[in-house]
Scaffold this motif. Structure first.
Motif, mmCIF file in Angstrom:
data_model
loop_
_atom_site.group_PDB
_atom_site.id
_atom_site.type_symbol
_atom_site.label_atom_id
_atom_site.label_comp_id
_atom_site.label_asym_id
_atom_site.label_seq_id
_atom_site.Cartn_x
_atom_site.Cartn_y
_atom_site.Cartn_z
ATOM 1 N N ASP A 1 0.833 -1.210 0.000
ATOM 2 C CA ASP A 1 0.000 0.000 0.000
ATOM 3 C C ASP A 1 0.856 1.243 0.000
ATOM 4 O OD1 ASP A 1 0.312 1.309 2.723
ATOM 5 O OD2 ASP A 1 -0.347 -0.660 3.404
ATOM 6 N N ASP A 2 0.222 2.368 -0.349
ATOM 7 C CA ASP A 2 0.926 3.658 -0.364
ATOM 8 C C ASP A 2 0.462 4.538 0.788
ATOM 9 O OD1 ASP A 2 -1.600 4.276 -1.183
ATOM 10 O OD2 ASP A 2 -1.023 5.372 -2.992
ATOM 11 N N GLY A 3 0.133 3.904 1.907
ATOM 12 C CA GLY A 3 -0.338 4.643 3.075
ATOM 13 C C GLY A 3 0.770 5.378 3.789
ATOM 14 N N ALA A 4 0.460 5.866 4.970
ATOM 15 C CA ALA A 4 1.398 6.704 5.724
ATOM 16 C C ALA A 4 2.651 5.958 6.143
ATOM 17 C CB ALA A 4 0.692 7.268 6.959
ATOM 18 N N GLY A 5 2.562 4.608 6.230
ATOM 19 C CA GLY A 5 3.714 3.855 6.687
ATOM 20 C C GLY A 5 3.938 4.028 8.184
ATOM 21 N N MET A 6 4.973 3.374 8.694
ATOM 22 C CA MET A 6 5.255 3.425 10.131
ATOM 23 C C MET A 6 6.738 3.700 10.355
ATOM 24 S SD MET A 6 3.018 0.157 11.518
ATOM 25 C CE MET A 6 3.357 -0.901 10.088
ATOM 26 N N ASN A 7 6.996 4.501 11.345
ATOM 27 C CA ASN A 7 8.389 4.661 11.758
ATOM 28 C C ASN A 7 8.765 3.489 12.656
ATOM 29 O OD1 ASN A 7 7.398 5.191 14.368
ATOM 30 N ND2 ASN A 7 7.365 7.405 14.009
ATOM 31 N N PRO A 8 10.015 3.312 13.003
ATOM 32 C CA PRO A 8 10.411 2.151 13.804
ATOM 33 C C PRO A 8 9.664 2.034 15.133
ATOM 34 C CG PRO A 8 12.339 3.185 12.832
ATOM 35 C CD PRO A 8 11.186 4.089 12.544
ATOM 36 N N GLU A 9 9.392 3.162 15.781
ATOM 37 C CA GLU A 9 8.713 3.111 17.081
ATOM 38 C C GLU A 9 7.275 2.608 16.931
ATOM 39 O OE1 GLU A 9 12.168 5.508 17.089
ATOM 40 O OE2 GLU A 9 10.333 5.813 15.895
ATOM 41 N N THR A 10 6.583 3.086 15.906
ATOM 42 C CA THR A 10 5.203 2.650 15.691
ATOM 43 C C THR A 10 5.154 1.180 15.343
ATOM 44 O OG1 THR A 10 4.548 4.852 14.957
ATOM 45 C CG2 THR A 10 3.110 3.023 14.340
ATOM 46 N N LEU A 11 6.047 0.727 14.459
ATOM 47 C CA LEU A 11 6.069 -0.683 14.086
ATOM 48 C C LEU A 11 6.338 -1.566 15.299
ATOM 49 C CD1 LEU A 11 5.967 -2.901 11.977
ATOM 50 C CD2 LEU A 11 8.400 -2.493 11.515
ATOM 51 N N ALA A 12 7.270 -1.163 16.131
ATOM 52 C CA ALA A 12 7.570 -1.944 17.329
ATOM 53 C C ALA A 12 6.357 -2.017 18.245
ATOM 54 C CB ALA A 12 8.762 -1.329 18.066
ATOM 55 N N TYR A 13 5.657 -0.909 18.376
ATOM 56 C CA TYR A 13 4.450 -0.902 19.221
ATOM 57 C C TYR A 13 3.390 -1.843 18.666
ATOM 58 C CZ TYR A 13 0.290 0.791 21.653
ATOM 59 O OH TYR A 13 -0.856 0.857 22.388
ATOM 60 N N VAL A 14 3.198 -1.821 17.343
ATOM 61 C CA VAL A 14 2.160 -2.630 16.709
ATOM 62 C C VAL A 14 2.406 -4.110 16.933
ATOM 63 C CG1 VAL A 14 1.230 -3.354 14.471
ATOM 64 C CG2 VAL A 14 1.485 -0.927 14.993
#
Length: 608
Positions: free
Chosen positions: A59-72
């Motif tokens: 997808d071409d969405g907002a994406g995640m920075n490393p902190e958000t990905l780790a939280y998810v």
């Protein structure tokens, strides 16, 4: 007295990672919903059909920075969406956590959508980058299968491990700084999922013959083919898709919808998804569930002059009234409806193996078959549950929704017969052909109705964790159920009234034709007996004033209770008898008695 906080057992989370969705399309639905919540405008799904060795969702969405990905990946069931944490992890607006950063109403809430992939595989990668970030981040996830038998060997306070994840990042060139989006790569699909998408069970069943020598299961007309499988005694079969290789992505989807709705000549069964293999059915079901554009136009954008009878959903005991629309005026603009308005981001498209998905619902402006109800009928309404402010907590919050119920003499394919509830433009369920457990026996009428309910606010709390069913005791569900049942009752009653009125008009027309035939026959006899030049009685079935005296007296003087339909017959008999000179020789009272007696004899004969 001891007061303790309630907590969720890790066993529940472990069970979630084993997969809670029933079919593969539901897992695709959750991944697309995540992309929608991330303000994506385009999602591309590549399944590697027909082998399905690896699936990629991009997808071409907002994406995640490393902190958000780790939280998810570390907080299954702890979504930051619709919470104050949404602003911190850039998954929701700070001013309104119910909206995505771009302003879309968020679909996700619980935070388990990512683990929808557990339905498909235990090994997957997430590759993501947020706009403006200088790094791209990878997360490789390997899930563990929950084993209840190990509970006996595990310490009571031990945490359950759902799997392992490794996260790494790499710096991107300056030219890629503004790129953004997320790619999910599913490795090593579960064997049972591959077999399902390949329709292995279906092909095996159709290869078995019944007592009459016919296949037990009719093979689908449209399919991606069958791979040779010596172990299962399956022979290779070339694909028969409902589109051509050179068709555009949208034309391919249009071909799929036509295939689901087409009927074989002379076929007794209604068209349905049974004409498609499991892979094509998955595309159709996925398109039904997502917040997409309709294949043609939104039902609320139907206009006056289109041939549809629009009805309102009245309050109280009032009968439904026609919604008067000017030519070119939509029912949306007339009633101020908001469902299906233009996407605030701009668009949301899903490309599934080269097929551009749209909602596969197209409401016809003409009757599918002849009917006494002379045109398609659409009942449209909006409502807000009148929960008192003090009771909103117990009720689960506010509830607002818009809806339509559409009737046609045939709904095709039969898989859209029933009602569908969309919450924030998305749906986890398929059409409910029982209309939320409608108890009134109206089987024929119900098969001719399709309905969609668009929930603008509320009902989230009634959605079960799999998003494919509802908590039937939730106040929001109960309110919508009662509203739908009342609307159904009003619509069915109106359809019966329209059919009854048409039947009455038909009978009246038939009666008039019969009366004209009777009188025409009598006039012919008059002319034959008296000659063409003789003045005939006045040609009318209602006025006898200008008829010859002997005829008029016989037809208007009654000594018994007459029937309305007997009046033209009495006139015709009078004309015929006078043509032979019979009535002129009788007294007025005897003329009437003669006609009465003849009619009585005819009634008695007709009653046998």
């Amino acid at each position: 007295m001891i007061q303790l906080p309630l907590s969720t057992s890790q066993r529940i989370i472990a069970r979630v990672t084993d997969g809670i969705y029933r079919e593969p399309w539901a897992a695709f639905r959750e991944l697309c919903a995540n992309a929608y919540d991330a303000d994506a405008q385009r999602v591309v799904i590549e399944t590697g059909s027909p082998e399905f060795d690896q699936i990629i969702v991009r997808d071409d969405g907002a994406g995640m920075n490393p902190e958000t990905l780790a939280y998810v990946v570390q907080n299954i069931g702890g979504s930051s969406k619709r919470t104050s944490a949404g602003a911190v992890f850039h998954t929701a607006q700070e001013a309104d956590p119910d909206l995505s950063p771009g302003g879309r109403p968020l679909i996700g809430k619980i935070g388990i959508g990512l683990f929808a992939v557990a339905q498909l595989t235990q090994h997957f990668q997430i590759i993501t980058k947020a706009k403006g970030e200088r790094v791209r981040t990878w997360a490789t996830v390997v899930l563990s299968t929950h084993n209840e038998s190990r509970l006996k060997e595990t310490a009571p306070d031990a945490e359950f491990e759902a799997g392992r994840v490794s996260i790494s990042s790499e710096e991107v060139p300056e030219c890629e700084k503004d790129s953004h989006g997320t790619t999910i790569v599913l490795h090593e699909l579960r064997p049972e999922i591959r077999r399902l998408l390949q329709s292995v069970n279906l092909w095996q069943a159709q290869a078995e013959l019944g007592p009459t020598g016919e296949p037990i299961v009719t093979p689908p007309k449209y399919h991606i083919g069958c791979l040779t499988d010596q172990k299962r005694k399956l022979e290779g079969l070339k694909a028969n898709l409902p589109w051509h290789d050179n068709d555009s992505p949208l034309a391919r989807f249009q071909g799929l919808v036509r295939a689901a709705s087409e009927s074989e000549r002379g076929a007794k069964r209604s068209p349905s998804l049974e004409q498609l293999d499991e892979y094509l059915r998955s595309i159709w079901k996925l398109s039904l569930a997502l917040p997409l554009q309709y294949i043609n136009r939104h039902p609320f954008d139907l206009e006056g002059g289109s041939g549809v009878l629009f009805l309102d959903v009245p309050q109280g005991n009032r009968r439904p009234e026609a919604i008067e629309l000017k030519s070119g005026q939509s029912v949306r603009s007339k009633l101020g409806l908001v469902s299906g308005q233009a996407d605030i981001i701009g668009s949301f498209d899903v490309l599934f193996d080269g097929v551009l998905l749209r909602r596969p619902i197209e409401l016809s402006m003409q009757l599918a078959n002849d009917s006494r109800v002379g045109q398609p009928v659409m009942m449209v309404g909006a409502d807000e549950a009148p929960f008192p402010e003090a009771a909103l907590g117990r009720a689960g919050g506010r509830l607002r929704f818009e809806a339509y119920l559409y009737w046609n003499s045939k709904i095709s394919p039969k898989d859209i017969q029933g009602s569908l509830i969309r919450v924030r433009e998305a749906s986890g369920t398929l059409y409910d052909q029982r209309f939320l457990d409608y108890q009134v026996s109206e089987q024929n009428r119900l098969r001719q109705i399709t309905a969609e309910i668009y929930v603008l606010e509320g009902l989230d709390g009634a959605i079960n964790i799999d998003r494919e069913s509802f908590n039937y005791s939730h106040p929001h569900y109960i309110y919508i159920q009662k509203w739908l049942h009342r609307a159904l009752r009003l619509l069915v009653n109106r359809l019966k009234l329209l059919a009854s009125e048409d039947l009455g008009r038909e009978r009246e027309e038939g009666r008039a034709k019969t009366q004209q035939a009777i009188l025409g026959s009598a006039y012919s006899i008059w002319a034959a007996r008296r000659g063409e030049e003789a003045d005939p009685p006045l040609r009318t079935s209602t006025s006898f004033v200008e008829l010859p005296t002997s005829v008029s007296e016989a037809s208007i003087v009654w000594d018994r209770q007459p029937k309305k339909e007997d009046v033209p017959l009495a006139t015709a008999l009078s004309v015929v008898l006078e043509a032979y000179g019979v009535l002129s020789e009788l007294r007025a009272v005897d003329r009437a008695a003669l006609i009465n007696d003849i009619i009585q004899v005819m009634r008695a004969h007709g009653s046998k």
